[in-house]
Design an enzyme around this catalytic site. Structure first.
Site, PDB file in Angstrom:
ATOM      1  CB  SER A 220     138.182  33.246  37.259  1.00 21.00           C
ATOM      2  OG  SER A 220     138.926  33.244  38.448  1.00 21.00           O
ATOM      3  CG  ASP A 447     145.483  33.553  35.090  1.00 26.87           C
ATOM      4  OD1 ASP A 447     145.361  34.050  36.228  1.00 26.87           O
ATOM      5  OD2 ASP A 447     144.532  33.400  34.314  1.00 26.87           O
ATOM      6  CG  HIS A 475     142.345  36.256  36.159  1.00 27.54           C
ATOM      7  ND1 HIS A 475     142.597  34.900  36.178  1.00 27.54           N
ATOM      8  CD2 HIS A 475     141.163  36.422  36.810  1.00 27.54           C
ATOM      9  CE1 HIS A 475     141.617  34.278  36.813  1.00 27.54           C
ATOM     10  NE2 HIS A 475     140.729  35.180  37.197  1.00 27.54           N
TER      11      HIS A 475
END
Length: 506
Positions: A220, A447, A475
């Site tokens: 991320s 995602d 995610h």
């Protein structure tokens, strides 16, 4: 909901990983020069510092490292960074350190490794010291603290989907209070918590731990941090995995607009799955099911849901946050069905607020980690922000049209940056990392928090970018336990040889 989060609460529920790497050859040479030999001017003391590890339970070792508060003044004030490591199991075949970052910004790398270090592939655990660190301003690394528990409760409960000017003004007042508190409590650190400085910290840690080159897994926001590391130190890249990529070219508000679209895509994937199940509270028609979720949000806006967890009314914002958290991980979809059943049939938001609390790392006793404070502090100085609320609202309107269930909440969540006392020095730009070894970018097709298009964009920007995709939900990809992703990623990290560009795992 201002965040590019990879929450440790969600990670703890991921599937166990089975490693499939072939082992490969150790690419490092024992005759290589000292990692600190080429330290930038004025930073020799930092690059050559000795890291003293001590046992910190569960087979982990902990330490601290020093970095300068301001790299332009390396002889000035210092910060202490908290580190943790899970030592390599096969010391005779140890390659080096595998640095990690779980995202956020604001996620604790120390807690990430403590909770998930053993979920990395077997070959990685055997041949690398798995390293976690709290970036500057985060966790135990001289954390930025702006808001106490009651203040954050009020901030998150404030209507982030304002229906009129008075509600916009209330949201603006809460956002300004956030910024003012940070100025009062952390003014000296706010200009120095950005990603550029954090990436420089990573190179200090690399050298201090004795690694000739950087081996890294970032999830991320951790992909943004890894990208900036590669841009500043391309010659020091050995192997970088950027999982759930962030696109560095997009402006601060455009990032939030695109993120809101990702949540909308993930919601529709959840709904498509839900309507096929007997315990789905949304009915059997996907279009009607999506409308039911919107109706629940509106219902909570008119009259907050009840909550047996504590005294907080479950407002529209908390309902939306709870739904969003469950979209981070497909394994949480059954929990979301249960939470929606409770909310729709009984007007009870207890399960939803419990999910919302996981998103922002709120304990049941009302205390928060510093994730939210750090998240805002880093985001607000990483990229320029609109100068006023009127300009900012244009992005909100764009997001609301594209993502009716999440757009307003996601974009308004960044409003404190309009009032932020420390201004961004960097502008959005492509990251090329010219001269770096191959860099592996991983994207998950549905995602919610880092849309797949960002992975495609980042892989194309990087001169040596290689794209690996997961046709799946949730995610990021690696810690989902998909054997294809695990094998490709582990082989790359061990051998520094990437998989074929464009490989899609299912």
């Amino acid at each position: 909901m201002r965040a590019l989060r990879f929450t440790s609460a969600a990670v703890a529920l991921t599937l166990a990983i089975t490693a499939c790497s072939d082992g490969g050859d150790d690419p490092e040479k024992s005759s290589a020069p000292s990692p600190s030999a080429s330290a930038p001017a004025g930073l020799g003391t930092y690059y050559s510092q000795k890291i003293d590890w001590t046992d910190c339970n569960g087979g982990f070792q902990c330490a601290t490292a020093n970095v300068p508060l301001d790299y332009a003044k390396p002889a000035g004030d210092q910060l202490k960074l908290a580190l943790i490591r899970l030592p390599a199991q096969d010391r005779s075949r140890r390659i080096g350190s595998l640095f990690t970052n779980p995202g956020g910004p604001g996620g604790s790398g120390v807690e990430f490794i403590r909770s998930t270090g053993r979920a990395f592939g077997a070959d990685l655990r055997s041949r690398f010291d798995i390293i976690g660190f709290d970036p500057r301003g985060v966790g135990k690394s001289d954390p930025v603290r702006c808001m106490d528990g009651p203040q954050l409760d009020r901030f998150f409960a404030t209507d982030a989907s304002p229906d009129d000017q008075s509600e916009v003004e209330k949201l603006s007042a809460e956002s300004k209070t956030f910024a003012d508190n940070c100025q009062a409590k952390a003014a000296d650190r706010l200009p120095h918590v950005g990603t550029v400085s954090a990436a420089r910290d990573m190179d200090v840690l690399r050298a201090a731990l004795g690694d000739q080159k950087m081996t890294y897994y970032g999830a991320s926001y951790g992909t943004y941090l890894g990208s900036y590391y590669a841009e500043q130190f391309p010659q020091n890249v050995r192997a970088l995995v950027l999982d759930g990529a962030v696109d560095p070219r997009e402006s601060s508000t455009q990032t939030l607009v695109e993120q809101s679209k990702g949540f909308e895509t993930a919601l529709r994937a959840f709904v498509a799955d839900c309507v096929k199940r007997p315990d789905c509270p949304l009915g059997t028609d996907a279009t009607a099911a999506v409308a039911k979720i919107a109706a629940l949000q509106k219902q909570a806006d008119r009259k907050p849901l009840t909550n047996s967890r504590d005294s907080r009314p479950v407002t529209e914002s908390l309902v939306t946050m709870g739904i969003a958290l469950a979209l981070y991980l497909k394994e949480l979809w059954p929990t979301l069905r249960q939470a929606l059943t409770q909310a729709i049939q009984k007007g009870d938001g207890t399960f939803l607020v419990a999910l919302a609390d996981q998103l922002v790392e709120r304990d049941q006793n009302g205390t928060y980690s510093n994730q939210t404070d750090a998240n805002m502090a880093v985001n607000c100085v990483d990229k320029p922000n609109p100068p006023d609320v009127t300009t900012y609202k244009k992005s909100v309107d764009e997001a609301t049209k594209a993502s009716p269930h999440f757009g307003s909440f996601v974009v308004w969540g960044g409003l404190p940056c309009v009032y932020w006392p420390a201004k961004a020095k960097e502008k959005p730009k492509p990251i090329t990392a010219k001269g770096a070894a191959p860099i592996l970018v991983i994207g998950t097709l549905r995602d919610p928090a880092t849309p797949y298009k960002w992975a495609q964009s980042l892989a194309a920007q990087l001169d040596s970018g290689v794209l690996l995709s997961l046709d799946g939900d949730g995610h990021t990809a690696y810690l989902q336990g998909n054997p294809c992703i695990t094998k490709a990623t582990d082989q790359y990290l061990v051998t520094a040889k990437p998989p074929k560009d464009g490989l899609v795992c299912r």
